[in-house]
Design a protein around this motif. Sequence first.
Motif, PDB file in Angstrom:
ATOM      1  N   VAL A 118       0.859  -1.185   0.000  1.00  0.00           N
ATOM      2  CA  VAL A 118       0.000   0.000   0.000  1.00  0.00           C
ATOM      3  C   VAL A 118       0.890   1.228   0.000  1.00  0.00           C
ATOM      4  O   VAL A 118       1.835   1.321   0.794  1.00  0.00           O
ATOM      5  N   LEU A 119       0.599   2.175  -0.888  1.00  0.00           N
ATOM      6  CA  LEU A 119       1.324   3.434  -0.948  1.00  0.00           C
ATOM      7  C   LEU A 119       0.361   4.555  -0.560  1.00  0.00           C
ATOM      8  O   LEU A 119      -0.712   4.698  -1.170  1.00  0.00           O
ATOM      9  N   LEU A 120       0.727   5.324   0.446  1.00  0.00           N
ATOM     10  CA  LEU A 120      -0.127   6.404   0.947  1.00  0.00           C
ATOM     11  C   LEU A 120       0.471   7.743   0.543  1.00  0.00           C
ATOM     12  O   LEU A 120       1.572   8.110   0.972  1.00  0.00           O
ATOM     13  N   ASP A 121      -0.271   8.459  -0.285  1.00  0.00           N
ATOM     14  CA  ASP A 121       0.191   9.713  -0.868  1.00  0.00           C
ATOM     15  C   ASP A 121      -0.458  10.897  -0.156  1.00  0.00           C
ATOM     16  O   ASP A 121      -1.590  11.269  -0.464  1.00  0.00           O
ATOM     17  N   ASN A 122       0.245  11.442   0.841  1.00  0.00           N
ATOM     18  CA  ASN A 122      -0.196  12.678   1.496  1.00  0.00           C
ATOM     19  C   ASN A 122      -1.547  12.535   2.206  1.00  0.00           C
ATOM     20  O   ASN A 122      -2.352  13.458   2.219  1.00  0.00           O
ATOM     21  N   ILE A 123      -1.797  11.374   2.792  1.00  0.00           N
ATOM     22  CA  ILE A 123      -3.011  11.194   3.598  1.00  0.00           C
ATOM     23  C   ILE A 123      -2.727  11.754   4.987  1.00  0.00           C
ATOM     24  O   ILE A 123      -1.840  11.275   5.691  1.00  0.00           O
ATOM     25  N   GLN A 124      -3.489  12.753   5.383  1.00  0.00           N
ATOM     26  CA  GLN A 124      -3.105  13.560   6.537  1.00  0.00           C
ATOM     27  C   GLN A 124      -3.860  13.247   7.817  1.00  0.00           C
ATOM     28  O   GLN A 124      -3.400  13.603   8.904  1.00  0.00           O
ATOM     29  N   GLY A 218      -7.026  13.617  -3.624  1.00  0.00           N
ATOM     30  CA  GLY A 218      -6.794  12.303  -4.210  1.00  0.00           C
ATOM     31  C   GLY A 218      -5.331  12.060  -4.521  1.00  0.00           C
ATOM     32  O   GLY A 218      -4.439  12.775  -4.060  1.00  0.00           O
ATOM     33  N   VAL A 219      -5.069  11.042  -5.322  1.00  0.00           N
ATOM     34  CA  VAL A 219      -3.705  10.699  -5.723  1.00  0.00           C
ATOM     35  C   VAL A 219      -3.155  11.797  -6.635  1.00  0.00           C
ATOM     36  O   VAL A 219      -3.864  12.303  -7.516  1.00  0.00           O
ATOM     37  N   SER A 220      -1.907  12.161  -6.437  1.00  0.00           N
ATOM     38  CA  SER A 220      -1.309  13.232  -7.246  1.00  0.00           C
ATOM     39  C   SER A 220      -1.255  12.839  -8.725  1.00  0.00           C
ATOM     40  O   SER A 220      -1.209  11.654  -9.067  1.00  0.00           O
ATOM     41  N   ASP A 221      -1.251  13.837  -9.585  1.00  0.00           N
ATOM     42  CA  ASP A 221      -1.195  13.588 -11.035  1.00  0.00           C
ATOM     43  C   ASP A 221       0.056  12.789 -11.410  1.00  0.00           C
ATOM     44  O   ASP A 221       0.008  11.928 -12.300  1.00  0.00           O
ATOM     45  N   GLU A 222       1.166  13.087 -10.758  1.00  0.00           N
ATOM     46  CA  GLU A 222       2.414  12.375 -11.061  1.00  0.00           C
ATOM     47  C   GLU A 222       2.271  10.877 -10.799  1.00  0.00           C
ATOM     48  O   GLU A 222       2.648  10.049 -11.630  1.00  0.00           O
ATOM     49  N   LEU A 223       1.702  10.523  -9.643  1.00  0.00           N
ATOM     50  CA  LEU A 223       1.564   9.103  -9.311  1.00  0.00           C
ATOM     51  C   LEU A 223       0.486   8.429 -10.161  1.00  0.00           C
ATOM     52  O   LEU A 223       0.634   7.264 -10.542  1.00  0.00           O
TER      53      LEU A 223
END
Length: 264
Positions: A118-124, A218-223
């Motif tokens: 699981v990859l968590l992208d900026n979940i705060q 949501g998930v960043s455009d890059e990812l």
Amino acid sequence: MKTISSRDNAQYKELKHLATNAHALRKAGRTLLDGVHLCETWLRMRGQPEQCIVSDSGLRHPEIVALVVKLEAHHGRVLHLPDALYEPLSQVEHGVGILFLVEMPRPAVPAALAANAVLLDNIQDPGNVGSILRSAAAAGIGEIYCSPGTAFCWSPKVLRAAMGAHFVLEIYENVALAPLLAGANIATLATSGYAKQKLYDVDLKRPVAWVFGHEGQGVSDELLALASHKVVIPHLGEVESLNVAACAAVCFFEQVRQSQARAG
């Protein structure tokens, strides 16, 4: 068992600094587990804590007494505090009176994604992060990768929400997620409300890496661009989207469902 009764004691001051300063905890590479469940789970899965801290009222609790006896039988360090000194160390309202001070595991990041992850992208939100960890552990997923902007996984709030999931997971924090996705040896799935492919149409009977993003953005455009699949969870009604922790649970257990169907 050692007893401290003065607020001016140097050891107590250090504990209070760690308990009330998240940056100090992170810098020290340690964290505090609060409550019987987390402490019992750590002892069973990871072994002795660096130190156990108990309150006067805690020593009237049979489960805590049993834990202390078990620790002392193996020469564990136990610190006894009056309730007035213990309470500033605990972030749990009406807690039962036991803390473990433990060293946070710091595993080395693997060279490439090769197993369910699981990859968590900026979940705060700490509650969301803890819930995702708990669902991942329940679904048999073993690896969690967190971007620098994601809530600190070993904070007391995340620990409480995860209910011991930390102790069966390999958790990697402050990880650059883009290189991991770019070099992955497995399918990578990013969730997006704008995706065309439905979750239930993807073959999940194989290792995959799930990517979940910020609660609002949501998930960043890059990812998203790096993921091999962009998937959406179809839903009914007027609600715009699922909470990220609920979304993650649906994804994990669709993978479990497909895996069990194959095994059957």
